[in-house]
Design an enzyme around this catalytic site. Structure first.
Site, PDB file in Angstrom:
ATOM      1  N   PHE A 222      50.959  23.387 -23.278  1.00  0.00           N
ATOM      2  CA  PHE A 222      50.934  21.920 -23.421  1.00  0.00           C
ATOM      3  C   PHE A 222      49.670  21.289 -22.844  1.00  0.00           C
ATOM      4  CE2 PHE A 222      55.446  23.237 -23.117  1.00  0.00           C
ATOM      5  CZ  PHE A 222      55.813  22.978 -24.428  1.00  0.00           C
ATOM      6  N   GLU A 226      44.931  24.863 -20.416  1.00  0.00           N
ATOM      7  CA  GLU A 226      43.618  24.838 -21.085  1.00  0.00           C
ATOM      8  C   GLU A 226      42.537  25.163 -20.059  1.00  0.00           C
ATOM      9  OE1 GLU A 226      42.717  21.446 -23.619  1.00  0.00           O
ATOM     10  OE2 GLU A 226      40.571  21.809 -23.447  1.00  0.00           O
ATOM     11  N   ARG A 304      38.555  10.813 -25.101  1.00  0.00           N
ATOM     12  CA  ARG A 304      39.539  10.729 -26.188  1.00  0.00           C
ATOM     13  C   ARG A 304      40.366   9.443 -26.081  1.00  0.00           C
ATOM     14  NH1 ARG A 304      41.620  13.717 -30.520  1.00  0.00           N
ATOM     15  NH2 ARG A 304      40.473  15.641 -30.215  1.00  0.00           N
ATOM     16  N   ARG A 336      48.920  17.509 -24.022  1.00  0.00           N
ATOM     17  CA  ARG A 336      49.232  17.105 -25.401  1.00  0.00           C
ATOM     18  C   ARG A 336      48.877  15.642 -25.695  1.00  0.00           C
ATOM     19  NH1 ARG A 336      54.951  19.331 -27.785  1.00  0.00           N
ATOM     20  NH2 ARG A 336      54.305  19.659 -29.935  1.00  0.00           N
ATOM     21  N   PHE A 338      45.845  14.396 -24.865  1.00  0.00           N
ATOM     22  CA  PHE A 338      44.536  14.450 -24.196  1.00  0.00           C
ATOM     23  C   PHE A 338      43.923  13.059 -24.016  1.00  0.00           C
ATOM     24  CE2 PHE A 338      40.126  16.268 -23.866  1.00  0.00           C
ATOM     25  CZ  PHE A 338      40.391  17.338 -23.035  1.00  0.00           C
ATOM     26  N   ALA A 503      43.453  20.958 -28.701  1.00  0.00           N
ATOM     27  CA  ALA A 503      43.026  19.932 -29.637  1.00  0.00           C
ATOM     28  C   ALA A 503      43.718  20.073 -30.996  1.00  0.00           C
ATOM     29  CB  ALA A 503      41.503  19.943 -29.781  1.00  0.00           C
ATOM     30  N   GLU A 706      49.588  18.096 -31.530  1.00  0.00           N
ATOM     31  CA  GLU A 706      49.658  16.956 -30.623  1.00  0.00           C
ATOM     32  C   GLU A 706      50.163  15.644 -31.237  1.00  0.00           C
ATOM     33  OE1 GLU A 706      45.515  17.986 -29.630  1.00  0.00           O
ATOM     34  OE2 GLU A 706      46.044  17.238 -27.653  1.00  0.00           O
TER      35      GLU A 706
HETATM   36  N1  MTE Z   1      54.148  23.740 -28.764  1.00  0.00           N
HETATM   37  C1  MTE Z   1      54.743  24.622 -27.948  1.00  0.00           C
HETATM   38  N2  MTE Z   1      55.911  25.148 -28.321  1.00  0.00           N
HETATM   39  N3  MTE Z   1      54.195  24.969 -26.752  1.00  0.00           N
HETATM   40  C2  MTE Z   1      53.014  24.426 -26.333  1.00  0.00           C
HETATM   41  O1  MTE Z   1      52.531  24.763 -25.248  1.00  0.00           O
HETATM   42  N4  MTE Z   1      51.156  22.885 -26.839  1.00  0.00           N
HETATM   43  C3  MTE Z   1      50.754  21.688 -27.579  1.00  0.00           C
HETATM   44  C4  MTE Z   1      51.023  21.873 -29.067  1.00  0.00           C
HETATM   45  N5  MTE Z   1      52.365  22.327 -29.269  1.00  0.00           N
HETATM   46  C5  MTE Z   1      52.357  23.484 -27.184  1.00  0.00           C
HETATM   47  C6  MTE Z   1      52.967  23.180 -28.423  1.00  0.00           C
HETATM   48  C7  MTE Z   1      49.352  21.351 -27.415  1.00  0.00           C
HETATM   49  S1  MTE Z   1      48.883  20.480 -26.062  1.00  0.00           S
HETATM   50  C8  MTE Z   1      48.420  21.691 -28.340  1.00  0.00           C
HETATM   51  S2  MTE Z   1      46.800  21.234 -28.180  1.00  0.00           S
HETATM   52  C9  MTE Z   1      48.749  22.487 -29.523  1.00  0.00           C
HETATM   53  O2  MTE Z   1      50.128  22.852 -29.564  1.00  0.00           O
HETATM   54  C10 MTE Z   1      47.884  23.743 -29.484  1.00  0.00           C
HETATM   55  O3  MTE Z   1      48.123  24.597 -30.537  1.00  0.00           O
HETATM   56  P1  MTE Z   1      47.485  24.403 -31.992  1.00  0.00           P
HETATM   57  O4  MTE Z   1      46.028  24.159 -31.799  1.00  0.00           O
HETATM   58  O5  MTE Z   1      47.782  25.676 -32.655  1.00  0.00           O
HETATM   59  O6  MTE Z   1      48.185  23.231 -32.594  1.00  0.00           O
HETATM   60  N1  LUZ Z   2      40.459  19.651 -25.254  1.00  0.00           N
HETATM   61  C1  LUZ Z   2      39.130  19.510 -25.269  1.00  0.00           C
HETATM   62  C2  LUZ Z   2      41.250  18.897 -26.017  1.00  0.00           C
HETATM   63  O1  LUZ Z   2      38.455  20.217 -24.530  1.00  0.00           O
HETATM   64  N2  LUZ Z   2      38.582  18.622 -26.091  1.00  0.00           N
HETATM   65  C3  LUZ Z   2      39.303  17.821 -26.898  1.00  0.00           C
HETATM   66  O2  LUZ Z   2      38.756  17.020 -27.643  1.00  0.00           O
HETATM   67  C4  LUZ Z   2      40.695  17.949 -26.861  1.00  0.00           C
HETATM   68  N3  LUZ Z   2      41.476  17.179 -27.612  1.00  0.00           N
HETATM   69  C5  LUZ Z   2      42.787  17.306 -27.535  1.00  0.00           C
HETATM   70  C6  LUZ Z   2      43.325  18.241 -26.695  1.00  0.00           C
HETATM   71  N4  LUZ Z   2      42.557  19.036 -25.948  1.00  0.00           N
HETATM   72 MO1  MOS Z   3      46.407  20.574 -25.948  1.00  0.00          MO
HETATM   73  S1  MOS Z   3      46.301  19.035 -24.580  1.00  0.00           S
HETATM   74  O1  MOS Z   3      44.851  20.296 -26.563  1.00  0.00           O
HETATM   75  O2  MOS Z   3      46.193  21.891 -24.956  1.00  0.00           O
END
Ligand code: MTE
Ligand code: LUZ
Ligand code: MOS
Length: 759
Positions: A222, A226, A304, A336, A338, A503, A706
């Site tokens: 989530f 990162e 963001r 999530r 950001f 992202a 997100e």
């Molecule tokens: N869904 C689950 N089940 N677990 C997670 O940790 N992270 C969220 C989202 N959905 C998350 C989730 C976040 S913060 C992001 S940025 C995206 O998944 C990352 O994965 P993606 O780039 O494949 O969408």
């Molecule tokens: N992480 C990042 C992020 O490093 N840059 C981004 O623009 C961003 N956006 C959404 C979620 N994580």
């Molecule tokens: Mo999601 S906040 O970009 O890990």
């Protein structure tokens, strides 16, 4: 196709860091953190702790062979504190013992002499003292000052939204193994394997090729992993290198909650100007981001917020200023959305305020200002394939919005002690990392001589289903069943220089790289097939393991083709790289084209408030979402529902409470409440908008991770509407806990006095 981890998750056989069988000689690590939020460390007495049975060593900053620095954007965060202490729980020492229990017991015997200093715990206070991280940023379009002067109606106020604990089910952790010749293998629960590799190299003073980082999957990230998975992996690596033993470091929940950063709390001042047709002619906002004690990702999160400060509205004259304020709490981090959700919450508050004053519902103002095709965002990008109005219209029609609103009105006439409210929440979220260079990915594919396929990408599976989507991409490119494809761990020796999985862009970036890699190998294989079948290659394709000519079976299958390729010495492996074309941003001008595309959607949230108890329930959430041509509707639906509920939690029951000494009091699941099955909406209906996605997304789908979180903001305003039916006004302070609702009803906060928000 089902999520590939479905069976192993449900049967409990999915492996996480804590499930790795213990290697011979493993030491367990416990982290000793600062007992104060702000102070100077004068003395550290380790003798008693070292004497505890089973303790092998205690490491401090003086044991760091390289650079004691983990700051990614700004180098302002030591791995282990030297003398200045900036937040409670800041790592000071690492205790290594032959059991987790011994490490933790010994940790409690560490003694410190500290000169305590006054902590700063409010972002506005930090701002007033000039405690700002990086530079203040301003995004601006048009001429807001003149537009305000000419506006028929101008309203100003302030608000705040709280932080949010990630509460991934798997806590932070890593397991580091010294192999040979100074090489380390690290299994880490991280969204950013390369960030771990790079930071270990820096702290240990060794080249990146001496470090291998491997990730099977995370039990949730989530955003919390990162950047903030890194320190724990680096500590494990440090001890592994110094002691030449395998080191396991898995945080207990209480330590994780106390020591790791969260979603950034924000405070904001807004000013909104409207004309008589409810058009927003001007909007001005100042954001105070509570960054915590170090930069971490705060400057990027702040950026963001600025990208999303007008949400999905076109505002011709708009200005936002924003500052990352340094406070004495854990450095806050990606979560999530950001920073986007905080930016959107502010403008929704401004709209609700204007609606109160003008005697209309917020919906009237929202509808009058939705982005249209060709409108310009304040950062200079022009809206293409703008779906704001399409989503709004689809929602109004499918949810039978007028009937729903009528039912709310009649409910409120019939009920004295309970009232209902309905709110709309349109969203728009830009897809791409806002740091342009991060928009790249790599993928490696092997076809083995028996026709089975192995794929590796830079994407990290954290529950969001990206591994499933990668398997789908490879299966589709080769024309073979998904069962013939195996996805390997995410590993820095197979795919290097990766961006974190974040992202929402992981499936797009890694999927496109994988598509290219598969196409390379498939192309070579089809050349061989054409020579075997003595026909034009263009007549051939593969489906369900069979090579077809003019759509007719040829008798040649994928397995036999693979072994034929091997015997003819054809390369059955390929690596490919992908970089999103056309994205750029100039941070001096604050103008550019930072996003490959935008995701749109609209939610209607209905809540019922119990005026005697202050409790509330979400009766219904209706969503019309722009999924594009979803490549996995089951996975995407799960993301939409999960994002919504997580967003509702942020806005309602999840309250982070820091006392004025900077101690997090809501540091356990007994004091920090996340939505459970009872708090989740009774009904969630998600409509897939039937429109093609973006060519910049894999197979014209659209990113989903997100954006749905921001539907949760509608929950705050649904409750607020219900309170209005009681004649009570809710100040713009989120989360709106049951206590806050009760106070609003009991005190009948007079309108205009948005109490508590601005001090
Ligand atoms: N869904 C689950 N089940 N677990 C997670 O940790 N992270 C969220 C989202 N959905 C998350 C989730 C976040 S913060 C992001 S940025 C995206 O998944 C990352 O994965 P993606 O780039 O494949 O969408
Ligand atoms: N992480 C990042 C992020 O490093 N840059 C981004 O623009 C961003 N956006 C959404 C979620 N994580
Ligand atoms: Mo999601 S906040 O970009 O890990």
């Amino acid at each position: 196709m089902k999520h590939i981890d479905l069976t192993s998750h449900v049967t409990g056989t999915s492996q996480y860091v804590d499930d790795i069988p213990l290697a011979e000689g493993t030491l367990h690590a416990a982290v000793f953190g600062s007992p104060v939020a702000h102070g100077r460390l004068n003395q550290l007495q380790l003798a008693k702790a070292l004497a505890y049975p089973g303790v092998a060593a205690i490491l401090t900053s003086t044991d760091v062979p390289g650079d004691n620095q983990i700051g990614g954007i700004i180098p302002d965060e030591p791995l282990l504190a030297e003398s200045d202490l900036h937040f409670m729980g800041q790592p000071i020492a690492l205790v290594l013992a032959d059991s987790d229990f011994a490490a933790r017991e010994a940790r409690s015997l560490i003694e410190v002499a500290i000169e305590e200093l006054e902590p700063v715990v409010r972002p506005r206070e930090a701002y007033a003292k000039g405690l700002i991280i990086g530079r203040e940023r301003t995004f601006s379009m048009g001429d807001p000052d003149s537009a305000f002067a000419a506006a028929a109606h101008v309203f100003e106020g302030c608000g705040s939204c709280g932080g949010q604990e990630h509460l991934y089910i798997e806590t932070q952790g890593a397991y580091a193994f010294p192999t040979e010749s100074g090489h380390l293998r690290i299994v880490s629960s991280t969204q950013g394997p390369t960030a771990v590799q790079r930071t270990v190299a820096r702290v240990l003073g060794i080249p990146m090729h001496n470090i291998e980082v491997d990730v099977r999957r995370l039990g949730g990230g989530f955003g919390g992993k990162e950047d903030q998975a890194t320190p724990w992996a680096v500590m494990a690596a440090l001890a592994a290198q110094v002691l030449n033993r395998p080191i396991k470091l898995v945080l207990h929940r209480l330590d994780d909650m106390a020591m790791t950063g969260k979603r950034h709390p924000y405070e904001f001042d807004y000013r909104i100007g409207l004309d008589d047709a409810f058009k927003i002619v001007a909007y001005d906002v100042q954001f105070y981001q509570d960054a915590g004690a170090a930069a971490d990702l705060s400057p990027a999160v702040l950026e963001r917020t600025l990208f999303h400060f007008t949400n999905t509205y076109f505002v011709p004259h708009a200005r936002a200023r924003a500052a990352s304020c340094r406070t004495n709490v854990t450095p806050h981090t990606a979560f999530r959305g950001f920073g986007g959700p905080q930016g959107m919450f502010a403008i929704e508050c401004a709209i609700a305020h204007a609606a109160d004053e003008l005697g209309v519902t917020p919906k009237t103002i929202q509808a009058a200002n939705l982005l249209a095709e060709g409108d310009t965002f304040p950062y200079g990008q022009v809206a293409e394939h703008a779906r704001a109005k399409a989503c709004w219209a689809a929602l109004a029609e499918h949810a039978k919005l007028q009937e729903l609103e009528a039912s709310v009105r009649s409910y409120n006439q019939d009920h004295v002690l309970s009232k209902r409210g309905i709110a709309l929440m349109p969203i728009c979220f830009g897809i791409s990392f806002t740091k342009t260079h991060m928009n790249q990915a790599g993928a490696l594919v092997h076809v083995y001589q028996d026709g089975s396929v192995s794929i590796s990408t830079g994407a990290v599976e954290m529950g969001q289903g990206v591994s499933t989507k990668m398997v789908q991409v490879a299966a589709r490119e080769f024309g073979i069943p998904a069962s013939s494809v195996r996805i390997e761990t995410t590993n820095t020796t197979r795919v290097a220089n990766t961006s974190p999985s974040a992202a929402s862009a992981s499936a797009d970036l890694n999927g496109k790289a994988l598509q290219r890699a598969c196409a390379k190998v498939a192309g070579r294989m089809m050349d061989v097939a054409a020579s075997i079948l003595k026909c034009e290659r263009s007549l051939l394709r593969t489906q369900g393991n069979c090579v077809l000519r003019d759509n007719q079976p040829t008798g040649l299958n994928f397995h036999d083709l693979a072994s034929a390729c091997y015997l003819q010495r054809v390369n059955l492996s390929a690596f490919s790289h992908y970089a999103t074309p056309g994205v750029h941003f100039d941070a001096n001008q604050e103008q550019g084209h930072p996003f490959a595309y935008h995701v749109y959607g609209c939610a209607a949230v209905m809540a019922t408030v119990d005026g005697l108890r202050g409790t509330y329930e979400f009766d219904l959430v209706y969503i019309a979402h722009d999924f594009g041509s979803s490549i996995n509707p089951d996975v995407d639906l799960g993301q939409a529902e999960g994002g919504l509920v997580q967003g509702l939690g942020w806005m309602t029951c999840e309250e982070l409470y820091y006392d004025d000494r900077g101690r997090l009091r809501s540091n356990a699941l007994s004091t920090y409440k996340v939505p459970d099955v009872y708090a989740a909406p009774k009904e969630i209906i998600v409509d897939f908008l039937d429109l093609p996605g973006s060519p910049a997304a894999i197979y014209q789908s659209k990113a989903i991770g997100e954006p749905p979180l921001m539907y949760g903001i509608g929950g705050f305003f649904a409750i607020r509407e219900a309170l209005k039916a009681f004649g009570a006004y809710l100040p713009f302070v989120a989360p709106v806990t049951h206590e806050r609702v009760l106070m609003a009803v009991a005190q009948k906060v007079p309108f205009g006095k948005h109490a508590g928000a601005c001090e």
